[in-house]
Design a protein around this motif. Sequence first.
Motif, short mmCIF file in Angstrom:
data_model
loop_
_atom_site.label_atom_id
_atom_site.label_comp_id
_atom_site.label_asym_id
_atom_site.label_seq_id
_atom_site.Cartn_x
_atom_site.Cartn_y
_atom_site.Cartn_z
N MET A 5 0.84 -1.20 0.00
CA MET A 5 0.00 0.00 0.00
C MET A 5 0.88 1.27 0.00
N ARG A 6 1.90 1.18 0.79
CA ARG A 6 2.81 2.33 0.88
C ARG A 6 3.47 2.57 -0.47
N THR A 7 3.88 1.54 -1.14
CA THR A 7 4.53 1.66 -2.45
C THR A 7 3.54 2.25 -3.46
N ARG A 8 2.27 1.77 -3.42
CA ARG A 8 1.25 2.29 -4.33
C ARG A 8 1.02 3.78 -4.07
N GLU A 9 0.95 4.18 -2.81
CA GLU A 9 0.73 5.58 -2.48
C GLU A 9 1.90 6.46 -2.95
N VAL A 10 3.09 5.93 -2.77
CA VAL A 10 4.29 6.68 -3.20
C VAL A 10 4.25 6.86 -4.72
N ARG A 11 3.91 5.75 -5.45
CA ARG A 11 3.84 5.84 -6.92
C ARG A 11 2.75 6.80 -7.36
N SER A 12 1.59 6.74 -6.67
CA SER A 12 0.49 7.62 -7.00
C SER A 12 0.89 9.08 -6.75
#
Length: 148
Positions: A5-12
Amino acid sequence: RADVMRTREVRSFDREAAAKFDTEDSRLSAKQQVEMEHLEQKCHSLSLAFERDRKEVFKVLRQKYKNLTQDVEHAFTMEFQTPPICEVVLSNVSRGKQSSAFRGTLKLESLSGSKGAIPNLSELPDASREDTDPALAPWRVAAAVGAR
């Protein structure tokens, strides 16, 4: 799961930030391009105005030069082709044409008999013929009395 989730948020976030930066960059590029066109147009108008002024000044200068050339030609024509205004000046003019008291000078010469005479400067007058009035030369009287 939290890492994903953290990786997705960072990418977003990175995508949104990149999109924001891209839109801001494109907006600034467009603004800069418009300003650049305005500056080029202003420079071009100044250049044209300068050229117009330069051509006008050069045109005036050319006309002034033409007028001066014609003035010089006219002056030389007037000086060298027209007859002289005054007569030729004589270098050795007689006294009759020069002197205002010419007749009086002639009369004085005829009466005194010194017509054309030049006084002889090498001869000194005699001392015996000099005036010995004591009022005029008291030292001579004193010398004459002392000599006796």
